[in-house]
Design a protein around this motif. Sequence first.
Motif, PDB file in Angstrom:
ATOM      1  N   VAL A  36       0.855  -1.182   0.000  1.00  0.00           N
ATOM      2  CA  VAL A  36       0.000   0.000   0.000  1.00  0.00           C
ATOM      3  C   VAL A  36       0.891   1.232   0.000  1.00  0.00           C
ATOM      4  O   VAL A  36       1.762   1.385   0.861  1.00  0.00           O
ATOM      5  CB  VAL A  36      -0.934   0.015   1.221  1.00  0.00           C
ATOM      6  CG1 VAL A  36      -1.777   1.296   1.232  1.00  0.00           C
ATOM      7  CG2 VAL A  36      -1.845  -1.202   1.218  1.00  0.00           C
ATOM      8  N   ILE A  37       0.698   2.092  -0.982  1.00  0.00           N
ATOM      9  CA  ILE A  37       1.431   3.350  -1.071  1.00  0.00           C
ATOM     10  C   ILE A  37       0.532   4.454  -0.522  1.00  0.00           C
ATOM     11  O   ILE A  37      -0.562   4.696  -1.053  1.00  0.00           O
ATOM     12  CB  ILE A  37       1.850   3.655  -2.517  1.00  0.00           C
ATOM     13  CG1 ILE A  37       2.759   2.546  -3.047  1.00  0.00           C
ATOM     14  CG2 ILE A  37       2.543   5.008  -2.599  1.00  0.00           C
ATOM     15  CD1 ILE A  37       3.139   2.718  -4.496  1.00  0.00           C
ATOM     16  N   GLN A  60      -2.891  12.436  -0.585  1.00  0.00           N
ATOM     17  CA  GLN A  60      -4.131  12.465  -1.354  1.00  0.00           C
ATOM     18  C   GLN A  60      -4.934  11.164  -1.261  1.00  0.00           C
ATOM     19  O   GLN A  60      -6.169  11.182  -1.261  1.00  0.00           O
ATOM     20  CB  GLN A  60      -3.845  12.751  -2.841  1.00  0.00           C
ATOM     21  CG  GLN A  60      -3.295  14.132  -3.121  1.00  0.00           C
ATOM     22  CD  GLN A  60      -1.825  14.268  -2.740  1.00  0.00           C
ATOM     23  OE1 GLN A  60      -1.101  13.273  -2.765  1.00  0.00           O
ATOM     24  NE2 GLN A  60      -1.400  15.470  -2.393  1.00  0.00           N
ATOM     25  N   ALA A  61      -4.227  10.034  -1.185  1.00  0.00           N
ATOM     26  CA  ALA A  61      -4.945   8.761  -1.248  1.00  0.00           C
ATOM     27  C   ALA A  61      -4.028   7.619  -0.838  1.00  0.00           C
ATOM     28  O   ALA A  61      -2.813   7.790  -0.666  1.00  0.00           O
ATOM     29  CB  ALA A  61      -5.471   8.522  -2.663  1.00  0.00           C
ATOM     30  N   GLU A  62      -4.648   6.440  -0.685  1.00  0.00           N
ATOM     31  CA  GLU A  62      -3.916   5.202  -0.483  1.00  0.00           C
ATOM     32  C   GLU A  62      -4.081   4.338  -1.729  1.00  0.00           C
ATOM     33  O   GLU A  62      -5.198   4.142  -2.203  1.00  0.00           O
ATOM     34  CB  GLU A  62      -4.431   4.441   0.745  1.00  0.00           C
ATOM     35  CG  GLU A  62      -4.148   5.130   2.063  1.00  0.00           C
ATOM     36  CD  GLU A  62      -4.536   4.272   3.247  1.00  0.00           C
ATOM     37  OE1 GLU A  62      -5.021   3.131   3.006  1.00  0.00           O
ATOM     38  OE2 GLU A  62      -4.374   4.722   4.390  1.00  0.00           O
ATOM     39  N   GLN A  63      -2.973   3.851  -2.250  1.00  0.00           N
ATOM     40  CA  GLN A  63      -3.010   3.066  -3.489  1.00  0.00           C
ATOM     41  C   GLN A  63      -2.507   1.662  -3.216  1.00  0.00           C
ATOM     42  O   GLN A  63      -1.420   1.473  -2.669  1.00  0.00           O
ATOM     43  CB  GLN A  63      -2.154   3.728  -4.561  1.00  0.00           C
ATOM     44  CG  GLN A  63      -2.172   2.985  -5.892  1.00  0.00           C
ATOM     45  CD  GLN A  63      -1.295   3.659  -6.932  1.00  0.00           C
ATOM     46  OE1 GLN A  63      -0.590   4.611  -6.641  1.00  0.00           O
ATOM     47  NE2 GLN A  63      -1.332   3.133  -8.149  1.00  0.00           N
ATOM     48  N   LEU A  64      -3.324   0.674  -3.581  1.00  0.00           N
ATOM     49  CA  LEU A  64      -2.923  -0.720  -3.451  1.00  0.00           C
ATOM     50  C   LEU A  64      -2.165  -1.121  -4.706  1.00  0.00           C
ATOM     51  O   LEU A  64      -2.670  -0.984  -5.820  1.00  0.00           O
ATOM     52  CB  LEU A  64      -4.151  -1.607  -3.267  1.00  0.00           C
ATOM     53  CG  LEU A  64      -3.885  -3.110  -3.137  1.00  0.00           C
ATOM     54  CD1 LEU A  64      -3.095  -3.411  -1.873  1.00  0.00           C
ATOM     55  CD2 LEU A  64      -5.191  -3.894  -3.157  1.00  0.00           C
TER      56      LEU A  64
END
Length: 274
Positions: free
Chosen positions: A135-136, A140-144
Amino acid sequence: MSAALRLPHRWSRRTRRLAVLALAVITLVSALTQLPAWSLADLRAFDYLSTVDDPRPPAGGPVVVAIDEPSLAEINAQWPWPRELHGRLVESLRKAGATAIGLDIIFAEPSNPASDAAFAATLGPDVVLAGDESVIVTPQAEQLLRTTPLPAFTEAGAVTGIAAITLGGDGVFRDLPRYEDGFALALARIAGTPAVSPEGKLLQSYGPARSYPTVSYYQALDPDNMLPKDTFRGRVVVVGLSLQNAPVINSGGADAFATPYTVHTGRLVAGAEI
């Protein structure tokens, strides 16, 4: 008579005091459990209590083929090794009777085209190749992000198994990974062993290091001359880094982790063994 009447009153007052004391203790303990230090102490207590015994895996379990210091010396090639070498290993293990072969190595990028083609030609449904999930987190957001083997390798029949793990707040590995397409689950299913991903939080004591039978990669390339007869016959084989001394291999990590047993041994457990 008057003494008998006063006795319940004295006991009642003592009971009230005990109740107040118990309530104060419960409140204090509840407050302490919210502190980070309490959580770490709780985890360390688990480490000690869960490793009182030194259990060993049952006979007939997986065999680890270690990319270790002797193999680095014997093969004498820069890491990462040419992929046709891994193909030779797969063929050798299959010929030696392995029921399932797991390569705890991520082949997500192309290498030499001829080397990739030679490796792909050895793959089949009895081979699991490692994938990763992370998970990055950004403001702004969390990206899998999932990293998987090259399509050419899975198209050749190899199965993808996610080998990602999560460490505790103190950097120790205790929490069983939960992926329906997990690396270990994929190997178990290929070997015909019923296996499901557990539900809920389940802490495990992984280790001690090299609990499972472990041989060097260079030995597995020539098991007839290097290893006892039938070392791999009917066994699941997991191939991966298992370095005892070097903390890193080139720019990549050593793929070794602290587990509850590390408090006793001071040694890390290889990701392939986990």
